[in-house]
Design a protein around this motif. Structure first.
Motif: not given
Length: 582
Positions: A27-28, A33, A35, A38, A54-57, A59-60, A63
């Motif tokens: 994640y970054t 990144a 979107n 996942g 890398p996934q967009d943070s 999404r956490l 976030g």
């Protein structure tokens, strides 16, 4: 301008290096990144060998809350110009800024608005100011983001009680445990090698050295010398084992025991520490009383009113009870420093007199190489003298470079072995079978210098007694009242603790009165029963269970445990039987 931009970029990279190990991978906050998918989606990349995108943070979960933390690493990965490009900052004179002003760059950091609000409200003072001003500095200082005890507040911290830890979780069980007070923050060591050397030297040189001349008389000059060297080697080995356990499990002596053997082993270690410290205090009180009695007989010859040893022990309680009520051991520092000065004055005089007497008169004719009648008392007294294991770990923690401590410890062990052997052998060679327990009483009592040394040494032991009693009092007090009971908030609790400390000091006085008739046997008993487990049995057992892997190393731990157990049982039994026979 170029230098400032470069330094800013370097600072951003340093911050990213601190934060990145504690963030979830994949994640970054970078613009590249994705979107759309996942990391756990079933789609497979077109190139199996390429790393996952890398996934967009965001999404956490949560976030948007921790987005700024991920941006720290993202800024550091941008080009130097892109990372620092911004409108020129308007420089303002600090003359018109309030004292609690926080720059905009710090306000943008996580928690920046709240810090500014607290400062503006005047609530942020020296007592409550955080150790660090931002999240990155905090993380760099304490070294962990989660799952670690990052440090507790001065007032209280969340900690589950023993009942809550053992109980099965139910719907009525609180999510957070009861709050547990803490006494001081953990500070990194800053002591240099020289300071640690003298601190370690003083940790071993105490009242026990004054009992060695009588120990040499009990065992003989050759047997006692060999015993001291053997005890020194075994003690150094045990210290090495304990340091290895500390390197693997961390914490203090009791905490290492809890980590390896559980709460019962920790309680056993603390019990032994308590018994040994109380034994040191009682032997010191007897030593003071006997020296003061000899001093009073010398300065008031022919006087019909001279207090006996028991009366002088009772008088000491008038001084010791108020000192025992002190909560902060640092306030006893000046008294301990004064005691150190007086002790070294006494040692220098002993060396001077013994060497000059032996040079003119030779060795006393009653000196024996081995005394078969009371040699077991020498073993307990030697162990009593080398008992400094309680200060090994704190001194290592105080060093700025703890990795240098083992070598420093071995150097100090060699030095104190030479000092102990020289004092015992010189005094016994000078006075022979006339050697007394209170060795200073052997020197000419008509000499004003001897009288001064005798009095100063007694005062040195007296002012150092509260420092020795402090650990035992705190251990028993914590067991009786618990960690959360504080006299700062309750006068009833404070006076209960005062009464408790007074009782402990009075108990030491009673034990001293009982053991005053045979101080050398009392010292040997404390060394055999209380000090042997601390120095030989517990370190070897902890190393066997928590560190040792090689069969030969484990066998060595077992041998040391067996030797320690045999020495404790045999020396304790023989000392008690000798004491009973009189």
């Amino acid at each position: 301008m170029t230098d400032s931009v470069s330094s800013q970029h370097a600072r951003q990279r340093a911050e990213a290096d601190v934060v990145s190990p504690h963030l979830p991978s994949g994640y970054t906050a970078e613009p590249i990144a994705s979107n759309t998918a996942g990391p756990n989606d079933s789609q497979s990349p077109s190139d199996p060998t390429s790393p996952p995108e890398p996934q967009d943070s965001l999404r956490l979960q949560g976030g948007d809350i921790h987005r700024e933390i991920f941006k720290i690493g993202a800024r550091a990965k941008l080009g130097q110009r892109a990372a620092t490009f911004a409108a020129p900052e308007i420089r303002r004179s600090s003359t018109f800024q309030p004292r609690d002003h926080i720059p905009a760059s710090e306000q943008r950091a996580p928690g920046g608005f709240r810090r500014q609000f607290v400062q503006q409200q005047g609530r942020l003072n020296i007592a409550t100011a955080p150790v660090t001003r931002d999240f990155v500095s905090f993380l760099a200082l304490y070294g962990s983001f989660a799952g670690e005890d990052l440090g507790e507040s001065e007032e209280e911290s969340v900690a589950p009680s023993e009942d809550e830890e053992d109980a099965h979780p139910t719907e009525s069980r609180p999510l957070l445990g009861r709050r547990k007070s803490t006494r001081r923050p953990i500070r990194p060591g800053d002591a240099g090698t020289t300071k640690s050397f003298f601190t370690l030297l003083k940790a071993f040189i105490g009242t026990g050295i004054m009992f060695l001349p009588k120990a040499f008389n009990n065992g003989g000059i050759l047997f006692s010398s060999v015993t001291l060297i053997t005890v020194s080697l075994l003690s150094a080995l045990s210290f090495h084992l304990l340091l290895q356990c500390r390197r693997r499990h961390g914490g203090g002596y009791g905490e290492i025991g809890a980590a390896i053997g559980g709460r019962r082993l920790r309680a056993l270690i603390l019990t032994s520490i308590t018994l040994s410290q109380i034994g040191f205090v009682c032997s010191g009180m007897i030593f003071i009383a006997q020296n003061l009695r000899s001093f009073l007989n010398a300065v008031t010859p022919g006087s019909s009113f001279v207090l006996d040893t028991k009366g002088l022990i009772a008088i000491q309680l008038v001084v010791l009870i108020p000192l025992a009520l002190i909560r902060d051991i640092s306030r006893l520092g000046p008294a301990a420093l004064l005691a150190d000065i007086f002790i070294f004055i006494g040692l220098f005089y002993i060396w001077y007199y013994d060497i000059s007497t032996l040079a003119t008169s030779g060795i006393h004719p009653t000196v024996q190489l081995f005394n078969p009648d009371a040699f077991t008392l020498t073993i307990g007294s030697a162990i009593f003298t080398f008992e400094g294991i309680g200060l090994i770990l704190p001194i290592q923690s105080s060093m700025a470079e703890p990795n240098k401590f083992p070598r420093l410890l071995y150097i100090v062990m060699v030095i104190i072995t030479i000092i102990f052997t020289s004092v015992g052998a010189l005094c016994y060679a000078t006075f022979g079978d006339k050697t007394r327990v209170e060795i200073i009483s052997n020197y000419p009592q008509t000499s004003k210098l001897v009288n001064s040394v005798q009095f100063l040494y007694s005062m040195a032991v007296l002012v150092g007694t509260p420092v020795q009693l402090f650990p035992a009092t705190r251990i028993i007090e914590t067991s009786a009242f618990g960690d959360r009971a504080s006299g700062k908030k309750s006068w009833a609790t404070k006076w209960k603790k005062n009464a408790f400390r007074t009782s402990i000091t009075g108990l030491c006085g009673l034990i001293s009165i009982v053991g005053a008739s045979d101080l050398d046997k009392f010292v040997a008993l404390i060394g055999a029963f209380a000090c042997v487990p601390l120095v030989y049995i517990y370190p070897a057992f902890l190393h066997f269970k928590g560190v040792a892997r090689s069969p030969w190393v484990r066998a060595g731990d077992v041998v040391l445990c067996v030797i320690g157990t045999i020495a404790m049982v045999y020396s304790t039994a023989v000392t008690l039987s000798t004491w009973i026979r009189g």
